[in-house]
Design an enzyme around this catalytic site. Structure first.
Site, PDB file in Angstrom:
ATOM      1  N   GLY A 102      14.527  23.658 -36.682  1.00 61.70           N
ATOM      2  CA  GLY A 102      15.040  24.572 -37.706  1.00 61.70           C
ATOM      3  C   GLY A 102      14.511  24.242 -39.095  1.00 61.70           C
ATOM      4  O   GLY A 102      14.001  23.146 -39.338  1.00 61.70           O
ATOM      5  N   ARG A 160      10.868  26.453 -31.411  1.00 65.53           N
ATOM      6  CA  ARG A 160      11.621  25.649 -30.447  1.00 65.53           C
ATOM      7  C   ARG A 160      10.994  25.879 -29.072  1.00 65.53           C
ATOM      8  O   ARG A 160      10.112  26.707 -28.917  1.00 65.53           O
ATOM      9  CB  ARG A 160      13.093  26.076 -30.431  1.00 65.53           C
ATOM     10  CG  ARG A 160      13.805  25.850 -31.754  1.00 65.53           C
ATOM     11  CD  ARG A 160      15.316  25.970 -31.578  1.00 65.53           C
ATOM     12  NE  ARG A 160      16.000  26.003 -32.849  1.00 65.53           N
ATOM     13  CZ  ARG A 160      16.372  24.919 -33.530  1.00 65.53           C
ATOM     14  NH1 ARG A 160      16.106  23.716 -33.059  1.00 65.53           N
ATOM     15  NH2 ARG A 160      17.001  25.030 -34.676  1.00 65.53           N
ATOM     16  N   GLY A 161      11.481  25.183 -28.105  1.00 66.06           N
ATOM     17  CA  GLY A 161      10.995  25.415 -26.744  1.00 66.06           C
ATOM     18  C   GLY A 161      10.051  24.326 -26.292  1.00 66.06           C
ATOM     19  O   GLY A 161       9.264  23.798 -27.081  1.00 66.06           O
ATOM     20  N   ASP A 196      15.915  15.832 -34.193  1.00 66.88           N
ATOM     21  CA  ASP A 196      16.055  14.897 -33.066  1.00 66.88           C
ATOM     22  C   ASP A 196      15.190  15.307 -31.879  1.00 66.88           C
ATOM     23  O   ASP A 196      14.519  14.468 -31.260  1.00 66.88           O
ATOM     24  CB  ASP A 196      17.526  14.778 -32.662  1.00 66.88           C
ATOM     25  CG  ASP A 196      18.138  16.127 -32.295  1.00 66.88           C
ATOM     26  OD1 ASP A 196      17.773  17.136 -32.922  1.00 66.88           O
ATOM     27  OD2 ASP A 196      18.981  16.174 -31.371  1.00 66.88           O
ATOM     28  N   ASP A 246      21.753  18.459 -41.245  1.00 68.49           N
ATOM     29  CA  ASP A 246      23.128  17.985 -41.006  1.00 68.49           C
ATOM     30  C   ASP A 246      23.307  16.510 -41.375  1.00 68.49           C
ATOM     31  O   ASP A 246      24.429  16.011 -41.347  1.00 68.49           O
ATOM     32  CB  ASP A 246      23.501  18.141 -39.520  1.00 68.49           C
ATOM     33  CG  ASP A 246      23.540  19.590 -39.075  1.00 68.49           C
ATOM     34  OD1 ASP A 246      23.448  20.473 -39.935  1.00 68.49           O
ATOM     35  OD2 ASP A 246      23.675  19.821 -37.857  1.00 68.49           O
ATOM     36  N   ARG A 249      26.568  20.731 -36.753  1.00 69.80           N
ATOM     37  CA  ARG A 249      26.902  20.927 -35.337  1.00 69.80           C
ATOM     38  C   ARG A 249      27.746  19.769 -34.817  1.00 69.80           C
ATOM     39  O   ARG A 249      28.756  19.969 -34.167  1.00 69.80           O
ATOM     40  CB  ARG A 249      25.625  21.036 -34.498  1.00 69.80           C
ATOM     41  CG  ARG A 249      24.867  22.327 -34.687  1.00 69.80           C
ATOM     42  CD  ARG A 249      23.549  22.275 -33.921  1.00 69.80           C
ATOM     43  NE  ARG A 249      23.780  22.102 -32.487  1.00 69.80           N
ATOM     44  CZ  ARG A 249      23.986  23.097 -31.633  1.00 69.80           C
ATOM     45  NH1 ARG A 249      23.935  24.345 -32.060  1.00 69.80           N
ATOM     46  NH2 ARG A 249      24.198  22.859 -30.363  1.00 69.80           N
ATOM     47  N   MET A 288      20.772  31.018 -45.771  1.00 72.33           N
ATOM     48  CA  MET A 288      20.445  30.901 -47.195  1.00 72.33           C
ATOM     49  C   MET A 288      20.255  29.439 -47.573  1.00 72.33           C
ATOM     50  O   MET A 288      19.383  29.079 -48.365  1.00 72.33           O
ATOM     51  CB  MET A 288      21.587  31.476 -48.053  1.00 72.33           C
ATOM     52  CG  MET A 288      21.769  32.953 -47.969  1.00 72.33           C
ATOM     53  SD  MET A 288      20.302  33.814 -48.506  1.00 72.33           S
ATOM     54  CE  MET A 288      20.261  33.274 -50.214  1.00 72.33           C
TER      55      MET A 288
END
Ligand code: ATP
Ligand code: MG
Length: 440
Positions: free
Chosen positions: A89, A155-156, A181, A211, A256, A363
């Site tokens: 992200g 991702r993926g 991570d 985070d 998260r 944002m």
């Protein structure tokens, strides 16, 4: 607790080349700038922690390899080829890290062959993403004006042997991975595959986590920018609900598994009445539960703001069975559930309610780094370049205890860093919000 053995950083071999940085260092006629290969950064920072280890000699207590330039380096800068990739992200500061890696390589090491792989690990597999681009000081000059990443992300899962084949094909000596991570697990897999094939390819990570949930690296880059932005939303929510009858604002921020953004953003302006984080369980119902406490607060003060970390309250929501492209579990919609519960509870008690919901997530992720984070990104990137040029691999750059240090990937992906419910940060939140100590 992590051991000294686990903290040993892998190296590709003996460092034979003189560092080009000697031009700068010679002017000082001291060894000041070079890191001594024998030095270590202690993990324990208090007498009590150190004494708890008994009379272990300092050389045996867990410690990190310090970051910084080495007098001798592994790669010959004239021949070194470098790749950079950003995955996962978005987070403020990605472009700052890219720019600083390119500038450090170009200006200080004289490494000029730098490839930017597009769209995460997909860009390392031929045909899966747009072609790689060439990175130069001119290209990166103004990229920090905008948030996001000029290299794109994805991702993926990708095929690791194919990635290593491509690195070999392109004669890449060093791969910098900027990501979370999952990206670091990927970087570890690439480093392992390269070592198994006895390829001298250095894989060095600059960990990204908005985070702030990666352990042993201190605070992550972009975190400060992120919580400052989140604090603006909380302030907006405060203004909005204060103007309403029975105003309740719910602000969902990132987090998260770790509630650091919620805590810091709430502390920034003292605008929050409740902070809900994954680490601290709470109940909705009951005398001490959130709903009764919220109603009381709105009655007393006219309005209330709840700051909600996205992973909070998962114990109260039906588990989601969905996963994203990288296999991460998609969280249950606790924010929606909470809003419905608040609406019902106020109605049942015949209390007026004006409920406002704020979700500033994207944002927050997309803004450029603030000045402090830009500085931090630059310094992390410079330390990453020093490490890679000295032949370190399968490691990330961190800043535990405000010292730049090398941390093996295997130890940073083992656990997550969390807000300690018994620690001083959470106590500050309770003090500043006057939220009850126990809502469960
Ligand atoms: P964030 O969660 O902070 O957004 P992240 O790096 O954790 O960032 P992911 O999407 O989980 O984001 O992973 C990024 C990339 O790393 C993906 O391409 C994913 O497939 C890959 N990856 C994750 N785990 C592994 C693993 N164990 N081995 C190889 N690749 C992995
Ligand atoms: Mg992740």
């Amino acid at each position: 607790m992590v051991t000294l053995e686990e903290l040993q950083v892998r190296t590709l071999g003996e460092c034979k080349y003189d560092s080009p940085l000697s031009d700068y260092v010679a002017a000082r006629a001291t060894n000041a700038y070079y890191v001594a290969e024998t030095d270590r950064v202690l993990i324990d920072d208090t007498i009590s922690l150190l004494s708890a280890r008994g009379d272990t000699p300092l050389t045996e207590v867990p410690s990190f390899e310090p970051g910084g330039p080495r007098r001798k380096i592994f790669f010959d800068p004239k021949k070194t080829k470098v790749g950079i990739v950003t995955c996962g992200g978005l987070c403020p500061g990605l472009n700052d890290v890219i720019r600083a890696i390119v500038l450090e390589l170009f200006e200080h090491y004289g490494v000029t062959d730098i490839t930017g792989f597009k769209n995460g690990y997909a860009g390392l597999v031929p045909g899966k993403a747009p072609d790689p681009i060439t990175l130069t000081p001119a290209f990166v000059e103004t990229i920090t004006d905008r948030g996001g990443t000029v290299l794109g992300s994805s991702r993926g899962s990708q095929n690791i042997p194919q990635i290593v084949d491509n690195l070999v094909h392109r004669e890449i000596d060093i791969l910098f991975v900027i990501g979370g991570d999952g990206s670091m697990r990927g970087a570890h897999a690439i480093a392992e595959e390269a070592l198994a094939r006895q390829l001298p390819i250095a894989v060095v990570g600059v960990p990204k986590t908005i985070d702030n949930d990666i352990p042993l690296i201190g605070t992550s880059f972009g975190f400060q920018t992120a919580y400052a932005k989140a604090a603006e939303s909380i302030k907006g929510a405060r203004v909005e609900v204060e103007a309403a009858i029975g105003g309740v604002g719910v602000v969902k921020v990132m987090g998260r598994a770790a509630g650091f953004i919620a805590c810091y953003a709430a502390l920034a302006n003292h605008d929050a009445d409740f902070v809900l984080i994954p680490e601290v369980p709470f109940n909705l119902q009951g005398e001490n539960g959130l709903l009764a406490t919220l109603r009381k607060r709105v009655k007393e003060r006219g309005s209330a703001v709840i700051v909600l970390a996205e992973g909070a309250g998962q114990h109260l929501t039906p588990a989601s069975r969905r996963t994203d492209a990288s296999g991460n579990t998609v969280l249950g919609d606790f924010a929606g559930f909470l809003r419905a519960q608040i609406a019902r509870d106020f109605k049942d008690h015949d209390e007026p309610l004006t409920l406002r919901y704020f979700d500033p997530g994207y944002m927050i992720r997309s803004v450029p780094a603030d000045a402090a984070d830009s500085v931090y990104c630059t310094r992390l990137a410079q330390a990453a370049v020093h490490a890679a040029m000295a032949g370190r691999t399968d490691m990330v750059i961190g800043r535990p205890r405000h010292r730049f240090a090398h941390v093996p990937i295997s130890v940073v992906v083992k656990n997550t860093q969390n807000v300690n419910p018994d620690g001083d940060l959470w106590l500050s939140v309770l003090e500043s919000t006057a939220q009850p100590f126990n809502m469960s």
